[in-house]
Design an enzyme around this catalytic site. Structure first.
Site, PDB file in Angstrom:
ATOM      1  N   LYS A 126       0.933  -1.192   0.067  1.00  0.00           N
ATOM      2  CA  LYS A 126      -0.079  -0.038   0.139  1.00  0.00           C
ATOM      3  C   LYS A 126       0.357   1.479   0.045  1.00  0.00           C
ATOM      4  O   LYS A 126       2.508   1.107   0.628  1.00  0.00           O
ATOM      5  CB  LYS A 126      -0.953   0.168   1.291  1.00  0.00           C
ATOM      6  N   ASP A 166      -7.276   4.539  -4.220  1.00  0.00           N
ATOM      7  CA  ASP A 166      -7.605   3.985  -3.514  1.00  0.00           C
ATOM      8  C   ASP A 166      -8.426   5.580  -3.044  1.00  0.00           C
ATOM      9  O   ASP A 166      -8.632   6.208  -3.966  1.00  0.00           O
ATOM     10  CB  ASP A 166      -6.645   4.308  -2.245  1.00  0.00           C
TER      11      ASP A 166
HETATM   12  P1  NDP Z   1     -12.680   8.228  -2.772  1.00  0.00           P
HETATM   13  O1  NDP Z   1     -11.669   8.957  -2.529  1.00  0.00           O
HETATM   14  O2  NDP Z   1     -13.360   7.396  -4.217  1.00  0.00           O
HETATM   15  O3  NDP Z   1     -14.258   8.072  -2.084  1.00  0.00           O
HETATM   16  C1  NDP Z   1     -13.881   8.250  -0.504  1.00  0.00           C
HETATM   17  C2  NDP Z   1     -15.267   8.653  -0.005  1.00  0.00           C
HETATM   18  O4  NDP Z   1     -15.347   8.541   1.081  1.00  0.00           O
HETATM   19  C3  NDP Z   1     -15.590   9.392  -0.390  1.00  0.00           C
HETATM   20  O5  NDP Z   1     -17.213  10.089  -0.491  1.00  0.00           O
HETATM   21  C4  NDP Z   1     -15.257  10.625   0.915  1.00  0.00           C
HETATM   22  O6  NDP Z   1     -15.512  11.795   0.660  1.00  0.00           O
HETATM   23  C5  NDP Z   1     -15.316   9.833   2.262  1.00  0.00           C
HETATM   24  N1  NDP Z   1     -13.797  10.124   2.612  1.00  0.00           N
HETATM   25  C6  NDP Z   1     -13.256   9.756   2.774  1.00  0.00           C
HETATM   26  N2  NDP Z   1     -12.146   9.784   3.756  1.00  0.00           N
HETATM   27  C7  NDP Z   1     -12.744  10.608   4.710  1.00  0.00           C
HETATM   28  C8  NDP Z   1     -12.650  10.789   5.980  1.00  0.00           C
HETATM   29  N3  NDP Z   1     -12.154  11.072   6.710  1.00  0.00           N
HETATM   30  N4  NDP Z   1     -14.337  11.150   6.806  1.00  0.00           N
HETATM   31  C9  NDP Z   1     -15.538  10.872   6.344  1.00  0.00           C
HETATM   32  N5  NDP Z   1     -15.343  11.026   5.318  1.00  0.00           N
HETATM   33  C10 NDP Z   1     -14.935  10.016   4.246  1.00  0.00           C
HETATM   34  O7  NDP Z   1     -12.142   6.361  -2.192  1.00  0.00           O
HETATM   35  P2  NDP Z   1     -12.990   5.073  -2.793  1.00  0.00           P
HETATM   36  O8  NDP Z   1     -14.820   5.127  -2.669  1.00  0.00           O
HETATM   37  O9  NDP Z   1     -11.988   4.349  -3.501  1.00  0.00           O
HETATM   38  O10 NDP Z   1     -12.643   4.198  -1.386  1.00  0.00           O
HETATM   39  C11 NDP Z   1     -13.827   4.375   0.075  1.00  0.00           C
HETATM   40  C12 NDP Z   1     -12.990   2.733   1.023  1.00  0.00           C
HETATM   41  O11 NDP Z   1     -13.216   1.950  -0.232  1.00  0.00           O
HETATM   42  C13 NDP Z   1     -11.047   3.697   1.405  1.00  0.00           C
HETATM   43  O12 NDP Z   1     -11.205   2.288   2.568  1.00  0.00           O
HETATM   44  C14 NDP Z   1     -10.743   2.284   0.716  1.00  0.00           C
HETATM   45  O13 NDP Z   1      -9.367   1.794   1.045  1.00  0.00           O
HETATM   46  C15 NDP Z   1     -11.849   1.603   0.392  1.00  0.00           C
HETATM   47  N6  NDP Z   1     -11.270  -0.030  -1.141  1.00  0.00           N
HETATM   48  C16 NDP Z   1     -10.927   1.258  -2.321  1.00  0.00           C
HETATM   49  C17 NDP Z   1     -10.937   0.138  -3.534  1.00  0.00           C
HETATM   50  C18 NDP Z   1     -10.984   0.533  -5.026  1.00  0.00           C
HETATM   51  O14 NDP Z   1     -10.825   0.587  -5.169  1.00  0.00           O
HETATM   52  N7  NDP Z   1     -10.965   1.692  -5.007  1.00  0.00           N
HETATM   53  C19 NDP Z   1     -11.169  -1.066  -3.135  1.00  0.00           C
HETATM   54  C20 NDP Z   1     -10.962  -1.761  -2.441  1.00  0.00           C
HETATM   55  C21 NDP Z   1     -10.966  -0.697  -0.729  1.00  0.00           C
HETATM   56  P3  NDP Z   1     -15.035  13.348   1.329  1.00  0.00           P
HETATM   57  O15 NDP Z   1     -15.115  13.079  -0.833  1.00  0.00           O
HETATM   58  O16 NDP Z   1     -15.627  14.225   1.384  1.00  0.00           O
HETATM   59  O17 NDP Z   1     -13.977  13.198   1.192  1.00  0.00           O
HETATM   60  O1  2IT Z   2      -7.822  -1.375  -0.247  1.00  0.00           O
HETATM   61  C1  2IT Z   2      -7.894  -1.973  -1.396  1.00  0.00           C
HETATM   62  O2  2IT Z   2      -7.806  -3.548  -2.168  1.00  0.00           O
HETATM   63  C2  2IT Z   2      -7.347  -1.303  -3.044  1.00  0.00           C
HETATM   64  N1  2IT Z   2      -7.715  -0.291  -3.262  1.00  0.00           N
HETATM   65  C3  2IT Z   2      -7.673  -1.698  -4.107  1.00  0.00           C
HETATM   66  C4  2IT Z   2      -6.312  -2.276  -4.553  1.00  0.00           C
HETATM   67  C5  2IT Z   2      -5.721  -2.745  -5.960  1.00  0.00           C
HETATM   68  O3  2IT Z   2      -4.284  -2.974  -6.351  1.00  0.00           O
HETATM   69  O4  2IT Z   2      -6.986  -2.282  -7.076  1.00  0.00           O
END
Ligand code: NDP
Ligand code: 2IT
Length: 444
Positions: A126, A166
């Site tokens: 990561k 992420d």
């Molecule tokens: P994005 O940046 O696309 O979206 C994040 C969302 O969560 C936004 O709505 C953001 O609001 C909100 N958010 C982030 N940090 C905070 C905080 N500290 N307090 C309140 N709201 C918060 O990220 P993703 O959708 O990609 O990721 C979301 C989660 O999923 C994370 O935990 C990530 O690690 C996990 N994840 C992502 C994957 C991927 O493929 N993208 C795969 C597996 C897990 P705002 O815009 O206002 O900050």
């Molecule tokens: O938390 C996660 O699994 C991710 N942000 C996706 C990682 C990846 O390599 O696609």
């Protein structure tokens, strides 16, 4: 003291200022107790858990960049290469002001078991930075991404370490980083996933985490004789995972009534309008107040609150520790049936235990959100064979992977007498393959 207790204590002593990392280590090791105890002597002799909880390598570097007014800024860059026993390091890059080494280590540690659960050959890693993408111009984002990659490119490669998106890192950032990697190294290779479709990206990667979350949730409900169709769902977050979780939930006949961001949340009793949400978040990069402005039937509330709405299913898809004990109590008193984690570690340990103790089906993030990284691994396969598969082909593989993960976590829990405890099941199922590979490869 038992070996598990010794190692938890050691990790606490060595990493005192890293609460998220300690939380992740405690959660995993506590639930592995039953497995470790069977082989306690051998594992202790091999220092297996000491090795498993210490990253193979950590890269930390300075990221200077210039804003539109000519001011220089300096951010901290990170790449934690945690474990390569079963494949090249694989995991996302988080860009958020809260990022520090403890958060990247927690995410990298989780990624080891998640990646193992996918059944695909990817190790755990990561990275990211405390850079805040909010309010930055495209040029500023590009300047940051180029500077970040100028250093990161020394440590990554299609067969060594393959970063992805992420929080705060989406298609735009991956594009700028890929361009810089190619410019410096001269290599047109699958060094990042989540790439655009015109330069090696995979169909369905954008949708994969959210869709995968629903495929697993649907299967978990089915295993317990419950139908997803007709259920009411609360989603938190409104980023990549939240948007496509909402889209798939609605395609499967459920009604999603909430989404949130870091400033507030929406309650939309008619069901979230996904096209509008995409317009607000993916195109305009605006706040949820704009969603409300375009949708008079919806309510907008400042601050936190999605878990106060009466729903059957809760899908936390924003960030770590966003669902605490009080939220869990509220969900249970409102009759929630299932909670599945789209985000990484969104539920605190106390909240998880409370939900499980009250009969709520609980799918941990390392299983439930593994569809994103699984599809990243499918993107790597396509890059290696220089071909691209159709959306239907990738989506079918993703669904198959999520259904398998669901059964594997349920079966592992059962094998160790913890039927229905999917936290224990997912950790055991993920751990077994990694330990097997680490043992076979000797003391490295
Ligand atoms: P994005 O940046 O696309 O979206 C994040 C969302 O969560 C936004 O709505 C953001 O609001 C909100 N958010 C982030 N940090 C905070 C905080 N500290 N307090 C309140 N709201 C918060 O990220 P993703 O959708 O990609 O990721 C979301 C989660 O999923 C994370 O935990 C990530 O690690 C996990 N994840 C992502 C994957 C991927 O493929 N993208 C795969 C597996 C897990 P705002 O815009 O206002 O900050
Ligand atoms: O938390 C996660 O699994 C991710 N942000 C996706 C990682 C990846 O390599 O696609």
């Amino acid at each position: 003291m038992s070996y598990v207790d010794d190692v938890i204590k050691l990790v606490e002593e060595k990493n005192p200022a890293q609460p998220e990392f300690l939380q992740a280590v405690r959660e995993v090791l506590e639930s592995l107790r039953v497995v470790i105890e069977e082989n306690e002597e051998k594992y202790r002799k091999d220092a297996l858990l000491e090795r498993l909880t210490m990253p193979e390598k950590i890269h930390m570097f300075r990221v200077p960049w210039v804003d539109d007014k000519g001011q220089v800024h300096v951010n901290q860059g990170y790449r934690v290469q945690f474990n390569s026993a079963i494949g090249p390091y694989k995991g996302g890059l988080r860009l958020h002001p809260s990022v520090n080494i403890g958060i990247i280590k927690f995410l990298g540690f989780e990624q080891i078991f998640k990646n193992s659960l996918t059944g695909l050959p990817i190790g755990g890693g990561k990275g990211g930075s405390d850079f805040d993408p909010k309010g930055k111009s495209d040029r500023e984002i590009m300047a940051f991404c180029q500077s970040f990659m100028t250093e990161l490119c020394k440590y990554i490669g299609a067969d060594t370490d393959v970063p992805a998106g992420d929080i705060g890192t989406g298609a735009r950032e991956i594009g700028y980083m890929y361009g810089q990697y190619k410019r410096i190294t001269g290599l047109y290779e699958g060094v990042l996933t989540g790439k655009g479709l015109s330069y090696g990206g995979s169909l369905a990667r954008t949708e994969a985490t959210g869709y995968g979350l629903l495929y697993l949730t649907d299967e978990m409900l089915k295993m317990n004789g419950i139908e997803l169709a007709g259920k009411t769902v609360a989603v938190s977050g409104s980023g990549n995972v939240a948007i496509y979780a909402t889209e798939k939930a609605q395609q499967l006949g459920a009604k999603v009534v909430t989404v949130s961001d870091s400033t507030g949340w929406i309650y939309d009793p008619d069901g979230i309008d996904v096209a509008l949400l995409k317009e607000v978040k993916e195109v305009k990069r605006a706040r949820l107040t704009e969603y409300k402005a375009a949708r008079p039937g919806a309510e907008y509330h400042e601050g936190k609150g999605v878990w106060s709405v009466k729903v059957d299913i809760a899908l936390p898809c924003a960030t770590q520790n966003e669902l605490g004990l009080e939220d869990a109590k509220q969900l249970v008193s409102n009759g929630v049936i299932a909670v599945a984690e789209g985000a990484n570690m969104p539920t605190t340990m106390e909240a998880t235990e409370y939900l499980q103790a009250n009969g709520v089906l609980f799918a941990p993030g390392k299983a439930a959100n593994a569809g994103g990284v699984a599809t990243s691994a499918l993107e790597m396969s396509q890059n290696s064979e220089r071909l691209s598969w159709t959306f239907e082909e990738v989506d079918a593989k993703l669904k198959n992977i999520m259904v398998n993960i669901c059964h594997n976590m349920a079966d592992a829990a059962k094998r160790y007498g913890k039927e229905g405890n999917y936290v224990v099941g997912a950790n055991i199922a993920g751990f077994e393959k990694v330990v097997d590979a680490m043992t076979a490869q000797g003391i490295v």
